[in-house]
Design a protein around this motif. Structure first.
Motif, mmCIF file in Angstrom:
data_model
loop_
_atom_site.group_PDB
_atom_site.id
_atom_site.type_symbol
_atom_site.label_atom_id
_atom_site.label_comp_id
_atom_site.label_asym_id
_atom_site.label_seq_id
_atom_site.Cartn_x
_atom_site.Cartn_y
_atom_site.Cartn_z
ATOM 1 N N PHE A 270 0.854 -1.187 0.000
ATOM 2 C CA PHE A 270 0.000 0.000 0.000
ATOM 3 C C PHE A 270 0.894 1.244 0.000
ATOM 4 C CE2 PHE A 270 -3.173 -2.802 2.170
ATOM 5 C CZ PHE A 270 -4.222 -2.608 1.291
ATOM 6 N N TYR A 271 0.784 2.036 -1.054
ATOM 7 C CA TYR A 271 1.485 3.319 -1.064
ATOM 8 C C TYR A 271 0.527 4.398 -0.569
ATOM 9 C CZ TYR A 271 5.457 1.237 -3.338
ATOM 10 O OH TYR A 271 6.571 0.466 -3.584
ATOM 11 N N ILE A 272 1.106 5.493 -0.088
ATOM 12 C CA ILE A 272 0.304 6.558 0.498
ATOM 13 C C ILE A 272 0.176 7.687 -0.523
ATOM 14 C CG2 ILE A 272 0.125 8.172 2.434
ATOM 15 C CD1 ILE A 272 0.150 5.301 3.372
ATOM 16 N N LYS A 273 -1.078 8.146 -0.695
ATOM 17 C CA LYS A 273 -1.332 9.241 -1.622
ATOM 18 C C LYS A 273 -1.126 10.577 -0.909
ATOM 19 C CE LYS A 273 -5.689 9.772 -2.704
ATOM 20 N NZ LYS A 273 -6.963 9.282 -3.232
ATOM 21 N N ASN A 351 -1.119 -5.304 0.353
ATOM 22 C CA ASN A 351 -2.197 -5.010 -0.596
ATOM 23 C C ASN A 351 -2.605 -6.291 -1.320
ATOM 24 O OD1 ASN A 351 -4.038 -3.579 -2.037
ATOM 25 N ND2 ASN A 351 -2.566 -2.473 -3.303
ATOM 26 N N ALA B 435 -2.889 5.216 -1.770
ATOM 27 C CA ALA B 435 -2.835 5.539 -3.202
ATOM 28 C C ALA B 435 -3.409 4.417 -4.058
ATOM 29 C CB ALA B 435 -1.395 5.809 -3.612
ATOM 30 N N ASN B 436 -3.241 3.173 -3.632
ATOM 31 C CA ASN B 436 -3.548 2.071 -4.544
ATOM 32 C C ASN B 436 -4.328 0.934 -3.897
ATOM 33 O OD1 ASN B 436 -1.258 1.609 -2.939
ATOM 34 N ND2 ASN B 436 -0.567 -0.024 -4.287
ATOM 35 N N PRO B 437 -5.408 1.249 -3.154
ATOM 36 C CA PRO B 437 -6.137 0.129 -2.545
ATOM 37 C C PRO B 437 -6.871 -0.673 -3.619
ATOM 38 C CG PRO B 437 -7.352 2.153 -2.206
ATOM 39 C CD PRO B 437 -6.064 2.534 -2.882
ATOM 40 N N LYS B 438 -7.080 -1.963 -3.345
ATOM 41 C CA LYS B 438 -7.802 -2.794 -4.301
ATOM 42 C C LYS B 438 -9.309 -2.672 -4.118
ATOM 43 C CE LYS B 438 -4.429 -6.300 -5.552
ATOM 44 N NZ LYS B 438 -3.332 -6.547 -4.620
ATOM 45 N N GLU B 441 -13.068 -0.539 0.588
ATOM 46 C CA GLU B 441 -13.025 -0.775 2.032
ATOM 47 C C GLU B 441 -11.767 -0.184 2.665
ATOM 48 O OE1 GLU B 441 -14.286 -4.801 3.754
ATOM 49 O OE2 GLU B 441 -13.937 -5.168 1.625
ATOM 50 N N TYR B 442 -10.712 -0.087 1.857
ATOM 51 C CA TYR B 442 -9.444 0.389 2.399
ATOM 52 C C TYR B 442 -9.016 1.670 1.691
ATOM 53 C CZ TYR B 442 -9.424 -4.618 3.412
ATOM 54 O OH TYR B 442 -9.752 -5.881 3.793
#
Lengths: 492, 596
Positions: A270-273, A351, B435-438, B441-442
């Motif tokens: 998970f990267y942070i935006k 992720n 940035a990249n949740p699937k 929910e997240y």
């Protein structure tokens, strides 16, 4: 109610009473039974329930008992007339019953047909068996011949009801008076001394006790506590893991994970935006050392030889392992190198697609042992002892690959219940590229090992779906009724 | 970890014996492989009327690119079992050295190229399939789905060198792609493969570039358009004898690793086994002119006392050399220093970076499970909890003892759950966003424990009332001043849900826990005393007039009162948002970090 009980006791005075219901024809058997139960609870009587089938006559049958069966009445009508009875007149004479009577009279061979007339076929009047049987049933409630009984039932002339009655006898505490029994000993009785003269109702030891209101700790966190105690007892200090967001630098680069490593894919991490980019670490020497060991190699390593990107390193991520925290600790340790043992059990994020055994977040258990001249045999021996504390007695180790440990070993445990080896954790010696970049001396070697908290918990407590254990779908009943946790306890 | 399927009969033939599945599993385990599946253990499917051959599916460590095909696995295991020694790979000296001339424009898109030629190759169907499969495995692993490196293999008899590697406008590149009949230019090709299941996912690597990389032969026949596709003209088949391998890359190190693995694995089938014909790369603009491939072994050293010390055994230099030979490394004791082993690392083992990698191989060859199990007991260390966890545990146990049930919801949640559902506004500087949740929910890292607790109540609506639940865990806030731009905060939250609001019950729980933490109830005016007091406040999450802030006067400085949280009756719309019908609820959430 107690009148009834007294009356029953009175009846019993002269000896056992059979068919108690007969004595009380106006009282429902259930009420009688209530009285008997109450007396039996005081051991004043014993009783047996007797159930019998009772046959009663239907309206049609009552008519037959009074007037004779349809066939018998038809025969009478036929013999009354010299020429017999005109078939067409049967209904006129006997009404609805005529047709049935005709059918059965033929069957019995009582009448025969002559032209359009019915004439008698018997010289003497036969017995009206149907009426006789019904009379017997009316008197006794049954019939000795079961076949006939079934036939009458089929003809809807009788129906079955159950008759309940009781055979009653005196019990050990038999008396004509009923003493009041106390259900519970009270403080008032003790104060007044009444308890000495009171009789107490027998306690039902087969019933469950009253449910206790209780709070509960979460089952997985009870397992976490067991692991923490194992770590404390083996001299480990708990790390400050309250930091979910790390830069790629601390989560990957410091651990000698190359920037093109698949673990750093969007598919896995998970990267942070927002916020998007970390600051460079304060320790610039360390920052440069890490850069150099990736790009050019250092400390006896040829490195990965790729253009290392500071920007990539400063991308923020949700930590994918608590090893990121161990890195902070080892970097601190480099300021004053000495033997140390650290551990942590906290949340990490991946992720991943969610399924029965994977969630996007889980708890990682991590242990770190730093000491001079540690050996691989030490790590294996330590794992043996560590896992013994959680009831796992047979381990074997498989060579594996991990970017930050070399050698790396997957830990397999023998599971008696499943009758096979199962992978339960990972371990290894941290790479010199990682440790020496921090400034740790080469002879201070560091072992690391890790496992998830959820997996051993699920195996040990036979849970097949992780969502039954972690997250908002967990049942409160499951949490509230979960027994205490003892990892050393053998369950399979 | 990649999984490679190899033909079972072929492999056992190569290893010189039959294995039961258990025996082979054991062999894999000791070597550090994992036998995923023996397909012969279930009914083999019949394809086109022929029963499929039995396969072994073997998981390979992610850094062992030399074991991504049958040839590599068979060779490594044979060497491990002492049945074979490492082949001696040699470059031939061709009369006409093939050339690839690199145009400077390639720097814009994919600047590195390497190559090699295999002569007189004898393919069988299974060898050919393995050759294709290896390229796929390399593409998806080491080459990071062709972004870093990609390779093309060509029938050298259909094209003529010298070759050129150029970067041209897409419109100016014309050729018939592999297994197609139509001539396409670069632009058309992008459209043509747009929805292709296999190739579609690689198009992004070059699509928007003003120039596309392309390899031509001397007659301007396109050989390939890296990293997408080869030309139909130069395609190889089972009958191909002479193969040109061309590898392009954005990564200078990996381009050589890939070409080396390909030739090391398949030069075995050349007319003269293990010989490779080199190619000259002319690339002066970026100083990459050279003869490729460089299959020379790397000479390095490892210290004997380091290997013995790390592994925890006592082996002589010669013994360690024997161990290493089982792992495809050749070693000998140095003539100058008996504590030094001179080690030769073949071109197939780019995973060897440091002497620790050599030490590991010695350990594997010895057998991890044969090592004496000792205990690191030389130094005494002491167990110690993280103090915040200690305080958390006090709170957790006291709350549970008061009859409340502990929950363990997730830390990630949706933006709506964290804000809108709680009737809170996102001010843009509170919460950490992913940035990249699937899934939806997240989306954020929670900044409050309440959404997770309320979701748990929703899922347990059928539970008897009242529901009394709590959690002690971390939430995360943004903070631009910190290196990682955020920090965790340890919170304690408790929620009562039932037929009555439970406001006093939650208030009572607060008082009880404060008492257990030795924190006194004080009045706001007592500025010289450490303790806590509460004050009515209005907040959109709570029902008007039924909410209070909790203030704590610090032990270190009682003149400072910090707002550590709040409690109150939840606004009915909050319950509605979380889909909790037929209940009223009171909630409390405190920051407990000050109690450390």
């Amino acid at each position: 109610m107690s009148d009834l009980q007294l009356s029953i006791l009175k009846l019993l005075e002269d000896g056992p009473v059979n068919d108690l219901a007969k004595q009380y024809p106006d009282i429902e058997p259930t009420i009688l039974q209530g009285a008997l139960n109450s007396l039996m609870a005081r051991s004043m009587i014993t009783y047996k329930t007797i159930e019998t089938d009772l046959w009663t006559l239907t309206d049609e049958a009552i008519e037959i008992v009074e007037q004779g069966s349809h066939e018998y009445r038809l025969l009478e009508e036929v013999t009354k007339r010299l020429d017999g009875l005109k078939i067409a007149d049967v209904q006129k004479v006997l009404g609805q019953a005529g047709k049935l009577g005709q059918l059965r009279a033929f069957k019995n061979g009582w009448v025969k047909k002559e032209g359009d007339m019915l004439v008698s076929n018997v010289s003497d009047k036969p017995n009206d068996a149907t009426a006789d049987d019904l009379k017997t049933i009316k008197m006794t409630g049954s019939l000795p011949n079961a076949k006939e009984l079934a036939e009458l039932k089929k003809r809807k002339l009788i129906s079955k009801t159950k008759q309940i009655t009781f055979n009653v006898d005196k019990g050990p505490e038999f008396a004509l008076e009923i003493k009041k029994l106390e259900t519970d000993l009270t403080s008032d009785m003790i104060q007044s001394g009444e308890w000495k003269s009171k009789s107490f109702k027998q306690y039902n030891f087969d019933a469950e006790g009253a449910p206790t209101l209780a709070g509960a700790l979460h089952p997985l966190l009870k397992v976490r506590e067991e692991f923490r105690q194992i770590f404390f007892s083996m001299g480990f200090t708990e790390m400050r893991t309250n930091k979910f967001v790390e830069s790629g630098f601390w989560n990957f680069d410091t651990l000698f994970v190359p920037q093109q490593h698949p673990a750093r894919d969007l598919q896995d991490t998970f990267y942070i935006k927002d916020p998007a980019e970390a600051d460079e670490p304060e320790d610039k020497t360390y920052w440069n050392n890490v850069h150099r060991v990736h790009e050019e190699g250092a400390y006896g390593s040829i490195g990965y030889r790729y253009p290392w990107s500071a920007k990539e390193s400063l991308r923020l991520v949700l930590r994918t392992h608590t090893t990121a925290v161990s890195t902070h600790y080892l970097h601190e340790l480099a300021k004053n190198p000495r033997p140390a043992r650290f551990f942590s059990i906290d949340r990490v994020f991946r992720n991943e697609a969610v399924d029965a055994t994977h969630l996007a977040e889980f708890h990682q258990i991590e242990g770190v042992i730093a000491d001079y001249n540690l050996t691989l045999g030490d790590l294996i021996g330590f794992m043996d002892r560590f896992f013994k504390r959680m009831g796992v007695n047979k381990l074997r180790f498989k060579p594996a690959y991990n970017p930050y440990t070399e050698p790396s070993m997957e830990i397999f445990a023998w599971h008696d219940g499943l009758n096979k080896w199962i992978e339960i954790g990972n371990s290894g010696m941290f790479r010199p590229e990682m440790l020496e970049a921090m400034g740790l001396p080469p002879d201070l070697r560091v072992h690391g090992f890790g496992l998830s908290l959820e997996r051993p918990t699920m195996i040990k407590y036979h849970l097949s779906n992780i969502r039954d254990l972690v997250g908002h779908k967990v049942s409160l009943d499951f949490i509230e009724s979960n027994p205490a946790v003892r990892l050393d306890e053998k369950l399979v | 970890m990649p999984t490679v399927a190899v033909d079972k009969t072929d492999l056992y033939e190569a290893l010189g014996r039959e294995y039961t599945t258990e025996e082979f599993d054991e062999l894999c385990f000791e070597f550090g492989l994992e036998l995923d599946e023996d397909t012969s253990q279930s009914e083999l499917p019949i394809v086109n009327g022929v029963q499929e051959r039995a396969q072994l599916k073997i998981e390979i460590p992610a850094n062992r690119y030399d074991m991504l095909c049958f040839e590599g696995i068979a060779r490594a295991l044979k060497i491990f079992l002492g049945k074979e020694s490492l082949p001696n790979y040699r470059l031939t000296k061709p009369q006409n050295l093939q050339k690839i001339i690199v145009a400077p424009e390639t720097v814009q898109i994919r600047q590195y190229i390497s190559a090699a030629i295999l002569r007189g190759v004898t393919f069988t169907q299974r060898r050919y399939d393995s050759f294709i499969a290896l390229q796929d495995k390399l593409h998806s692993n080491l080459c990071r789905n062709r972004t870093l490196v990609s390779m093309g293999t060509h029938d050298l008899d259909t094209i003529d060198g010298p070759f050129t590697y150029e970067a041209l406008k897409p419109e100016n590149i014309q050729f018939v792609p592999l297994n197609q009949t139509r001539n396409l230019n670069g632009k058309e090709l992008m459209e043509f493969y747009e929805n292709d299941k296999h190739l579609g996912r690689f198009l992004h690597i070059i699509r928007d570039s003003p120039v596309y990389p392309v390899v031509y032969d001397k007659n301007r026949n396109v050989c390939s358009l890296p990293p997408i596709i080869n030309s139909d003209r130069s395609k190889i088949s089972i009958n191909t004898k002479n193969i040109l391998i061309e590898v392009t890359a954005t990564d200078k190190t990996k381009v050589e690793i890939v070409v080396n693995q390909l030739v090391a694995m398949f030069s075995e089938y050349c007319a003269e086994p293990f010989t490779i014909e080199p190619v000259e790369i002319v690339s002066d603009h970026n100083n990459e002119s050279r003869i490729v491939p460089d299959i020379s072994s790397r000479k390095t050293t490892a210290k004997l006392d380091y290997i013995n010390g790390c592994c925890g055994f006592k082996q002589t230099g010669e013994e360690v050399a024997t161990l290493l030979s089982k792992m495809s490394l050749s070693a000998s004791v140095s003539k100058e220093d008996s504590n030094v082993l001179d080690v030769t690392v073949p071109c197939t083992r780019p995973d060897i970076l440091h002497q620790c990698d050599i030490m590991e191989d010695a350990g594997i060859a010895y057998g991890f499970n044969n090592l004496e199990r000792t205990f690191p007991g030389k130094s005494a260390t002491f167990g110690d909890p993280f103090i915040l966890n200690k305080v958390s545990d006090i709170v957790r146990r006291e709350v549970a003892m008061a009859g409340w049930t502990e929950l363990l919801p997730l830390i990630l949640c949706s933006h709506d759950e964290n804000f809108k559902f709680m009737r809170r506004e996102d001010d843009g500087c509170t919460v950490v966003k992913l940035a990249n949740p699937k899934t939806l929910e997240y989306q954020v890292v929670r900044s409050s424990l309440l959404p997770g607790i309320l979701k748990t109540i929703r899922e347990n609506r059928k539970h008897s009332l009242p529901i009394k639940v709590f959690e002690v865990s971390d939430v995360t806030f943004k903070d631009e001043k910190l290196e990682n731009k955020s920090y965790n905060e340890r919170h304690w939250a408790a929620v009562f849900a039932g037929k009555t609001s439970g406001f006093e019950i939650v208030h009572g729980l607060l008082d009880r826990i404060m008492k257990m933490l030795r924190i006194e109830y004080i009045s706001e005016k007592e500025v010289e005393k450490s303790g806590y007091y509460i004050k009515e406040f209005e907040d959109s999450t709570f029902f008007p007039g039924r909410a209070a802030s909790v203030f704590y006067r610090l032990k270190s400085d009682p003149s400072k009162a910090v707002n550590i949280g709040s409690f109150g009756i939840l606004h009915p719309e909050v319950l509605e948002n979380f889909d909790i019908p037929g209940m009223v609820s009171s909630a409390l959430e405190l920051n407990i970090e000050y109690f450390v």
